[in-house]
Structures are given as structure tokens and as C-alpha cells.
Design a protein around this motif. Structure first.
Motif, PDB file in Angstrom:
ATOM      1  N   GLU A  91      -2.725   0.574   0.337  1.00 19.73           N
ATOM      2  CA  GLU A  91      -3.372   0.594  -1.184  1.00 19.73           C
ATOM      3  C   GLU A  91      -4.196   1.881  -0.727  1.00 19.73           C
ATOM      4  O   GLU A  91      -5.112   1.311  -1.517  1.00 19.73           O
ATOM      5  N   CYS A  92      -4.159   2.625  -0.485  1.00 22.08           N
ATOM      6  CA  CYS A  92      -4.896   3.313  -0.527  1.00 22.08           C
ATOM      7  C   CYS A  92      -5.488   4.629  -2.350  1.00 22.08           C
ATOM      8  O   CYS A  92      -6.304   4.995  -2.544  1.00 22.08           O
ATOM      9  N   GLY A  93      -4.482   4.594  -3.039  1.00 18.19           N
ATOM     10  CA  GLY A  93      -3.936   4.694  -4.017  1.00 18.19           C
ATOM     11  C   GLY A  93      -4.054   6.323  -4.207  1.00 18.19           C
ATOM     12  O   GLY A  93      -4.007   6.755  -5.107  1.00 18.19           O
ATOM     13  N   THR A  94      -3.716   6.838  -3.485  1.00 15.38           N
ATOM     14  CA  THR A  94      -3.077   7.913  -3.305  1.00 15.38           C
ATOM     15  C   THR A  94      -1.995   8.357  -3.596  1.00 15.38           C
ATOM     16  O   THR A  94      -1.887   9.901  -4.976  1.00 15.38           O
ATOM     17  N   CYS A  95      -1.054   8.133  -3.694  1.00 12.86           N
ATOM     18  CA  CYS A  95       0.165   8.175  -4.894  1.00 12.86           C
ATOM     19  C   CYS A  95      -0.217   7.931  -6.865  1.00 12.86           C
ATOM     20  O   CYS A  95       0.397   8.770  -6.714  1.00 12.86           O
ATOM     21  N   ILE A  96      -0.975   7.307  -6.338  1.00 16.78           N
ATOM     22  CA  ILE A  96      -1.855   6.537  -8.182  1.00 16.78           C
ATOM     23  C   ILE A  96      -1.981   8.052  -8.597  1.00 16.78           C
ATOM     24  O   ILE A  96      -2.062   8.099  -9.935  1.00 16.78           O
ATOM     25  N   MET A  97      -3.041   8.531  -7.510  1.00 22.08           N
ATOM     26  CA  MET A  97      -4.477   9.567  -8.336  1.00 22.08           C
ATOM     27  C   MET A  97      -3.340  10.777  -8.341  1.00 22.08           C
ATOM     28  O   MET A  97      -3.141  11.730  -9.396  1.00 22.08           O
ATOM     29  N   GLU A  98      -2.088  10.870  -7.687  1.00 16.93           N
ATOM     30  CA  GLU A  98      -1.508  12.929  -7.284  1.00 16.93           C
ATOM     31  C   GLU A  98      -0.306  12.744  -8.286  1.00 16.93           C
ATOM     32  O   GLU A  98       0.078  13.408  -8.178  1.00 16.93           O
TER      33      GLU A  98
END
Length: 155
Positions: A91-98
């Protein structure tokens, strides 16, 4: 906010100006982790209790960038559909931000009871003027354990 020592829950929506199921205006708080499995459920994303990453296939251009940049390698593709391994996802959110097309989004946010009540109280004057309820918690008559409303609440 550090919610480690304060009552909190995973919220997926706070809906202001709710007018269904009774007179007047209220704010409805939708928690994740609903134990019911109603056939008519309009919010199936509420059933899983943890924060989720959701994929919008209509927005996705299938560039596969999300699976390439995921540090946990929790995202894979099969038959042109994305699969997110919840056990591997940090749930780091890297995929969402990128994601270049914003096809991924986070569903759910950890919020303290104080944060939720603060948001609900923003519209307190409307509740009183409309002869409405105060706060609703996803469905009529349901209050999660640990949630305490103000004395003015009509739920």
C-alpha cells in the motif's frame, strides 16, 4: 495523523447532504469491512476491510508501467486485466502516483473517530435547519464499535 492509539477505522466515503432513508439532511460515513453480503449492495468495495487499490479498465491504456514500477511486484497482468496481490501489496501508492492515465486509485483511508466527527460537524447547522438526522454510518441502525457521536446526534 497517527491513529495507533486512538479509535479509528478504514473509511471509503463520507457522503455529505444525504437525504435518503428519513427526513432532513445528514452525513453518511461508509466504513470498509461490512460483514453483510447483501445481493443489492451498491458498495461491494465496502466488504473488504483493508485499503484496496482499484483498477479502472476504461482509463487504462495497458502500458504496464504499474507492474514495472511496483516495488513489491504485487501487480501482474493476465488476459489484458490487472491483478493486484493484496498479500504482497505494501500500500505504498507508487503505482497510483505513477499511472499516466490515473487508472488506479486507493479505496479506503484510515481515519480517527475525531477526524470523522470533525468532518460531520462541518454541516451541523444544516442538520438542525432541515430537521434531519446527524450522522449515519453506512446503513440505518449500524454503528461500528468505538464510534461515539455527539449528544445532538439522532442516529
Amino acid at each position: 495523523m497517527n491513529t495507533k492509539n486512538t479509535p479509528s477505522g478504514v473509511i471509503f466515503n463520507i457522503q455529505k447532504f444525504s437525504t435518503d432513508d428519513g427526513p432532513g439532511i445528514r452525513t453518511t460515513v461508509f466504513f470498509k469491512g461490512c460483514p453483510l453480503r447483501c445481493q443489492w449492495c451498491a458498495n461491494p468495495e465496502s466488504q473488504y476491510s483493508a485499503i484496496q487499490i482499484l483498477w479502472d479498465s476504461d482509463k487504462c491504456v495497458r502500458c504496464y508501467h504499474c507492474s514495472d514500477i511496483c516495488p513489491q511486484k504485487a501487480i501482474s497482468w493476465e488476459k489484458n486485466k490487472v491483478y493486484i496481490n493484496a498479500e504482497r501489496c505494501a500500500e505504498c501508492g507508487t503505482c497510483i502516483m505513477e499511472c499516466p492515465e490515473k487508472a488506479l486509485k486507493c479505496e479506503g483511508e484510515i481515519m480517527s473517530v475525531d477526524e470523522v466527527v470533525r468532518i460531520c460537524l462541518q454541516d451541523h447547522e444544516f442538520y438542525e435547519e432541515s430537521n434531519g438526522g446527524g450522522y449515519s454510518f453506512g446503513r440505518r441502525g449500524f454503528k461500528p464499535a468505538g464510534v461515539c457521536c455527539s449528544a445532538d446526534s439522532k442516529t
